[in-house]
Scaffold this active site. Structure first.
Site, PDB file in Angstrom:
ATOM      1  N   ARG A 238     -25.471  34.385  43.459  1.00 48.87           N
ATOM      2  CA  ARG A 238     -25.293  34.951  44.788  1.00 48.87           C
ATOM      3  C   ARG A 238     -25.707  33.997  45.885  1.00 48.87           C
ATOM      4  O   ARG A 238     -25.419  34.182  47.058  1.00 48.87           O
ATOM      5  CB  ARG A 238     -26.183  36.209  44.900  1.00 48.87           C
ATOM      6  CG  ARG A 238     -25.726  37.324  44.020  1.00 48.87           C
ATOM      7  CD  ARG A 238     -26.724  38.481  44.031  1.00 48.87           C
ATOM      8  NE  ARG A 238     -26.682  39.169  42.793  1.00 48.87           N
ATOM      9  CZ  ARG A 238     -27.566  40.064  42.420  1.00 48.87           C
ATOM     10  NH1 ARG A 238     -28.554  40.386  43.205  1.00 48.87           N
ATOM     11  NH2 ARG A 238     -27.465  40.650  41.247  1.00 48.87           N
TER      12      ARG A 238
ATOM     13  N   GLU B 242     -21.963  25.329  45.803  1.00 47.34           N
ATOM     14  CA  GLU B 242     -23.256  25.757  45.264  1.00 47.34           C
ATOM     15  C   GLU B 242     -24.270  25.795  46.409  1.00 47.34           C
ATOM     16  O   GLU B 242     -24.127  25.076  47.401  1.00 47.34           O
ATOM     17  CB  GLU B 242     -23.658  24.734  44.178  1.00 47.34           C
ATOM     18  CG  GLU B 242     -25.018  24.883  43.554  1.00 47.34           C
ATOM     19  CD  GLU B 242     -25.200  26.128  42.697  1.00 47.34           C
ATOM     20  OE1 GLU B 242     -25.086  27.228  43.243  1.00 47.34           O
ATOM     21  OE2 GLU B 242     -25.514  25.974  41.501  1.00 47.34           O
TER      22      GLU B 242
ATOM     23  N   ASP C 174     -30.378  21.540  41.505  1.00 48.46           N
ATOM     24  CA  ASP C 174     -31.762  21.214  41.156  1.00 48.46           C
ATOM     25  C   ASP C 174     -31.734  20.299  39.929  1.00 48.46           C
ATOM     26  O   ASP C 174     -31.564  19.086  40.048  1.00 48.46           O
ATOM     27  CB  ASP C 174     -32.480  22.542  40.909  1.00 48.46           C
ATOM     28  CG  ASP C 174     -33.950  22.416  40.608  1.00 48.46           C
ATOM     29  OD1 ASP C 174     -34.505  21.330  40.807  1.00 48.46           O
ATOM     30  OD2 ASP C 174     -34.564  23.409  40.177  1.00 48.46           O
TER      31      ASP C 174
ATOM     32  N   GLY D  23     -29.315  20.305  37.906  1.00 49.22           N
ATOM     33  CA  GLY D  23     -27.888  19.973  37.777  1.00 49.22           C
ATOM     34  C   GLY D  23     -27.239  20.653  36.578  1.00 49.22           C
ATOM     35  O   GLY D  23     -26.034  20.547  36.380  1.00 49.22           O
TER      36      GLY D  23
ATOM     37  N   THR E  39     -26.680  23.871  35.889  1.00 49.83           N
ATOM     38  CA  THR E  39     -25.737  24.923  36.261  1.00 49.83           C
ATOM     39  C   THR E  39     -24.411  24.299  36.700  1.00 49.83           C
ATOM     40  O   THR E  39     -23.342  24.658  36.197  1.00 49.83           O
ATOM     41  CB  THR E  39     -26.310  25.767  37.420  1.00 49.83           C
ATOM     42  OG1 THR E  39     -27.637  26.165  37.085  1.00 49.83           O
ATOM     43  CG2 THR E  39     -25.459  26.982  37.695  1.00 49.83           C
TER      44      THR E  39
ATOM     45  N   ARG F  80     -33.377  36.226  51.037  1.00 44.09           N
ATOM     46  CA  ARG F  80     -32.039  35.663  51.278  1.00 44.09           C
ATOM     47  C   ARG F  80     -31.643  35.722  52.751  1.00 44.09           C
ATOM     48  O   ARG F  80     -30.879  34.893  53.236  1.00 44.09           O
ATOM     49  CB  ARG F  80     -30.975  36.431  50.473  1.00 44.09           C
ATOM     50  CG  ARG F  80     -31.064  36.225  48.971  1.00 44.09           C
ATOM     51  CD  ARG F  80     -29.798  36.770  48.320  1.00 44.09           C
ATOM     52  NE  ARG F  80     -29.958  37.025  46.897  1.00 44.09           N
ATOM     53  CZ  ARG F  80     -29.803  36.122  45.940  1.00 44.09           C
ATOM     54  NH1 ARG F  80     -29.534  34.874  46.238  1.00 44.09           N
ATOM     55  NH2 ARG F  80     -29.949  36.468  44.665  1.00 44.09           N
TER      56      ARG F  80
END
Ligand code: 5GP
Length: 177
Positions: free
Chosen positions: A45, A101, A105, A107, A109, A167
């Site tokens: 999300r 994205e 971080d 990498g 994902t 968020r």
């Protein structure tokens, strides 16, 4: 107003706007001669606020799709166990795809999703991230459009969460628990 547990505002609202405008201009230049609409895929999300701002800065015909992958659970340390929770609706074969994205971080994902999308034979695939932590990188992944390199700190706000909170903050801040 700064929230408790936010020890430092790393990127202000104004700076976020400048970053997104600059990225939109770079992406617009890159996609100046598209054959069909660009497919912009946001990883949910965390990217939803960035996506909403970014697509309004891209002056090119585009369609939007989303994908959900999970890698962190409720913690602050990447588990490396990347799961595809919700796939895109669009067929990607022969299409120009921009993967968006919130933050890269380790990498892992991004690397996994890039592999998956490449298997679907797009005409082109470019990657875009709002934030990048180069010092935390484990998987080798190419970032084509990058908002800002940040230090290896856990950050929240502008779509980024900790256990689904923070968020809605309009800035990016460092979270100290
Ligand atoms: P990676 O697989 O690159 O280690 O992690 C990527 C995902 O981990 C991001 O999409 C994001 O959801 C989460 N993540 C990595 N670093 C941070 C961070 O500093 N803050 C937050 N809120 N999420 C992060």
């Amino acid at each position: 107003m700064q929230q408790p547990n936010i020890t430092q505002i790393l990127i202000s609202e104004d700076e976020i706007q400048q970053i997104v405008q600059r990225m939109g201009a770079e992406i617009t230049t890159h996609y100046s001669s598209l054959e069909k609409e660009l497919i912009v895929i946001g990883l949910l999300r965390g990217s939803f606020i960035f996506m909403a701002d970014l697509i309004r800065e891209i002056q090119a015909p585009l369609v939007v799709d989303f994908m959900t992958v999970s890698s962190y659970g409720d913690g602050t340390v990447s588990s490396g166990d990347v799961k595809i929770v919700m796939d895109v609706d669009s067929s990607l074969e022969g299409r120009d795809v921009l993967l968006v994205e919130d933050i890269v971080d380790t990498g892992r994902t991004f690397a996994k999703v890039v592999r998956m999308i490449n298997n679907r034979k797009p005409r082109s695939l470019k990657t875009c991230t709002f934030l990048n932590k180069p010092s935390a990188r484990i998987s080798d992944v190419q970032v084509d459009f990058c908002g800002k390199d940040i230090p290896d700190e856990f950050v929240v706000g502008y779509g980024l969460d900790y256990s689904q909170r923070y968020r809605e903050l309009p800035y990016v801040g460092i979270l100290q628990l």
